[in-house]
Design a protein around this motif. Structure first.
Motif, short mmCIF file in Angstrom:
data_model
loop_
_atom_site.label_atom_id
_atom_site.label_comp_id
_atom_site.label_asym_id
_atom_site.label_seq_id
_atom_site.Cartn_x
_atom_site.Cartn_y
_atom_site.Cartn_z
N VAL A 146 -7.80 7.89 -0.36
CA VAL A 146 -6.60 7.05 -0.35
C VAL A 146 -6.97 5.58 -0.55
O VAL A 146 -6.34 4.87 -1.34
CB VAL A 146 -5.82 7.23 0.96
N SER B 54 -2.44 15.74 -2.60
CA SER B 54 -2.10 14.55 -1.82
C SER B 54 -2.18 14.82 -0.33
O SER B 54 -2.68 13.99 0.44
CB SER B 54 -0.69 14.07 -2.19
N HIS C 289 2.69 1.52 -3.40
CA HIS C 289 1.77 1.91 -4.46
C HIS C 289 1.43 3.40 -4.36
O HIS C 289 1.39 4.11 -5.37
CB HIS C 289 0.49 1.09 -4.39
N TYR C 290 1.19 3.87 -3.14
CA TYR C 290 0.80 5.28 -2.95
C TYR C 290 1.94 6.21 -3.37
O TYR C 290 1.73 7.19 -4.09
CB TYR C 290 0.43 5.51 -1.49
N GLN D 156 0.83 -1.20 0.00
CA GLN D 156 0.00 0.00 0.00
C GLN D 156 0.86 1.26 0.00
O GLN D 156 0.60 2.21 -0.74
CB GLN D 156 -0.94 0.01 1.22
N THR D 157 1.92 1.26 0.83
CA THR D 157 2.82 2.40 0.89
C THR D 157 3.55 2.58 -0.44
O THR D 157 3.66 3.69 -0.97
CB THR D 157 3.85 2.22 2.02
N ARG E 126 2.65 6.02 -7.21
CA ARG E 126 1.69 6.74 -8.05
C ARG E 126 2.15 8.17 -8.31
O ARG E 126 1.91 8.73 -9.38
CB ARG E 126 0.33 6.73 -7.34
N GLN F 273 -7.81 4.98 -4.13
CA GLN F 273 -6.62 4.92 -4.98
C GLN F 273 -5.90 3.59 -4.84
O GLN F 273 -5.35 3.06 -5.81
CB GLN F 273 -5.67 6.07 -4.62
N LEU F 274 -5.91 3.03 -3.62
CA LEU F 274 -5.19 1.79 -3.38
C LEU F 274 -5.94 0.56 -3.90
O LEU F 274 -5.34 -0.31 -4.54
CB LEU F 274 -4.93 1.62 -1.88
#
Length: 571
Positions: A246, A238, A120-121, A117-118, A124, A249-250
């Protein structure tokens, strides 16, 4: 319609029904396992820690910088140095520790990675840079970028630090020249209230533009410059993102493409601008380097040149593509610009709150010789002068103490998370009293299962009374005069003896760059200006990706800002 059609329709309906029932059954089983079965098999359930109702979360306690120092102190008193807390509910056990042996194991072992998750965020917004890579790929990138951040390479960039710091000094001096006299200072000097966070952000962006890309953003003079504007708009979106956005988005990124809202559209436009500019810079820089033939004797010392030369020196199969190079530079721009800007901003804020410290530091800085000329990266004489000046600034003990203390008290990153990729045994150096009454003694291990999260409380360790004493939460640069020699005392963890840059294989590769830049900017501004708090304004800390300042009760209207009152220094 024919009988065959209806038979086919009936079979299809039955198939859909069976499939739906199968999916529903799997969903129910997954939910039962998540909420009931898995928690009962989780070894972290035996650890001490705060309790809560079924879906009570402790995220606010571990992420809100207003309350975490007190929460962490209380939890350590109640549960010891190693405990667990609830993530998304009682079923979600997460490990937290202030035992440096535990943290060292987690941050050093290949078993633990940043959660997808971290990655990917961050990916992005920044691409697949060094800060969201893991394993062999991460080691390879670290090796590639290493030459760009050696002590010698950073020293070669100091003329840029001086050049832009002096530009900022001159801009502020010009603003003071147009300011009206204020009765709030007995000297009757002109004073101006400036958003220091805003100005410092523009300065560090310009610095990294030249040091990183050999590119003039000129953000200090033109905030509408397309790359700077795109970068700021993207991260403003952001920073204010809701938890719901969030999660979308994930877990449902396709929605941004099918039904993008205005923030989604703006972010994509900003990314396009940044990538188009970055790819152009990489291609033009490679052409210049290739024109130098295979010896690569180019005198340019910007990070992009060093990366391209290092990349071309590799075996073709190990070389990065242009897109991969751009991802690394985007990550450096974020870390080298935003995090450094925040440390400088928080340092000026703390100096305004502690005028005695500000006075002492200014007196020390004024003992260093002034540079002979405004430095230029293409002027060897000025570069030599800047190098000598940088050495003199680096040798100032109280400046070093003030910068380290700022990094300790207000690190730009509040905390970070790792996830166990396999079951593991974590060694402890302090006893852990389990809920069963058993004790995990020193040099024994606690069990953690695959998929469990470990919270690394960077600010928490920096402010731990067990490490720093009863005044750990106070800004006191003098504490550094009595510390043991760096790297010889395990009691003071991390790069530069603070956790702000982390440590081990995932420590910040550009910490020398950041420290040098911070010191030069502070040393350039302080002899010229006096910094004071603005009456009636209370500054708070907002924890997004980084810990940013805001004015209390003005976060929604004013956004990220840190106004300070500035006057000229007169001896």
């Amino acid at each position: 319609m024919s009988t065959a059609f209806w038979q086919l329709f009936s079979l299809s309906a039955k198939a859909v029904g069976v499939l739906s029932a199968f999916v529903l059954a799997k969903g129910v089983l997954w939910l039962v396992n998540l909420l009931v079965i898995a928690p009962r098999r989780d070894p972290l359930r035996f650890l001490p820690g705060p309790d809560g109702s079924a879906f009570q979360s402790h995220f606010n306690e571990v992420n809100d910088p207003d309350i975490t120092p007190t929460v962490y102190r209380d939890w350590r008193k109640l549960f010891g140095k190693t405990f667990r807390y609830h993530g998304y509910g009682k079923h979600d056990y997460r490990l937290m520790s202030f035992d440096m042996r535990v943290l060292s194991h987690v941050l050093s072992s290949p078993v633990y990675e940043k959660p997808w998750q971290t990655r990917h965020y961050l990916g992005r917004l920044l691409g697949r840079g060094v800060f969201n890579m893991e394993g062999a790929e991460h080691k390879a990138i670290r090796k590639l970028i290493g030459p760009a951040f050696t002590a010698q390479a950073v020293k070669g960039m100091t003329p840029i630090f001086f050049q832009k710091a002096e530009e900022l000094r001159d801009r502020w001096d010009a603003l003071l020249s147009t300011a009206t006299l204020t009765a709030s200072h007995t000297e009757g000097l002109p004073a101006a209230t400036l958003d220091v966070a805003h100005w410092i952000s523009r300065t560090t962006f310009d610095i990294f533009g030249l040091a990183g890309f050999d590119y003039h953003f000129n953000a200090m003079h033109n905030e509408t410059e397309q790359v700077y504007s795109a970068y700021r708009r993207m991260f403003a979106i952001s920073d204010k993102a809701s938890q719901l956005r969030v999660l979308k988005q994930l877990y449902l990124p396709i929605l941004e493409k099918i039904w993008p809202n205005e923030d989604d559209k703006t972010t994509q436009q900003c990314l396009k601008i940044i990538r188009e500019c970055g790819m152009g810079l990489i291609q033009s820089k490679r052409e210049i380097i290739m024109a130098e033939k295979v010896d690569f004797r180019l005198e340019e010392k910007d990070i992009l040149s060093l990366l391209i030369k290092s990349n071309l020196s590799n075996e073709p199969s190990n070389r990065l593509s242009d897109a991969e190079l751009l991802d690394q530079l985007s990550s450096f721009l974020f870390a080298g610009s935003d995090s450094t800007a925040l440390t400088i901003t928080w340092c000026l804020y703390l100096l305004s709150k502690y005028p005695d410290v500000q006075t002492r530091l200014r007196a020390e800085i004024l003992t260093t010789p002034a540079p002979d000329a405004v430095p230029s990266k293409r002027n060897s004489t000025s570069s030599t002068s800047s190098s000598l000046q940088a050495d003199a600034i680096e040798a100032l003990p109280f400046l070093d103490a003030v910068v380290r203390e700022t990094l300790r008290v207000i690190p730009s990153v509040h905390g970070t998370v790792r996830v166990a990729t396999t079951d593991d045994l974590i060694p402890v150096s302090y006893p852990v009293v389990l809920r069963t009454g058993e004790i995990v003694h020193e040099n024994e291990h606690i069990h953690i299962r695959k998929g469990s999260f470990v919270h690394i409380p960077l600010e928490g360790v920096n402010l731990s009374e067990d490490i720093w004493g009863s005044d750990a939460r106070e800004f006191n640069p003098d504490r550094w005069a009595s510390l043991p020699t760096p790297a010889k005392s395990p009691a003071f963890p991390g790069v530069a003896n603070v956790m702000s840059f982390s440590f081990s294989g995932h420590s910040c590769p550009g910490y020398r760059f950041s420290l040098s830049e911070i010191k030069i900017v502070i040393a350039t501004l302080l002899p010229q200006f006096v910094f004071s708090p603005v009456d009636g304004l209370e500054i708070g800390k907002y924890n997004s990706v980084l810990t940013r300042p805001f004015v209390r009760d003005q976060l929604q209207s004013g956004g990220i800002q840190l106004p300070l009152k500035i006057t000229r220094y007169v001896e």
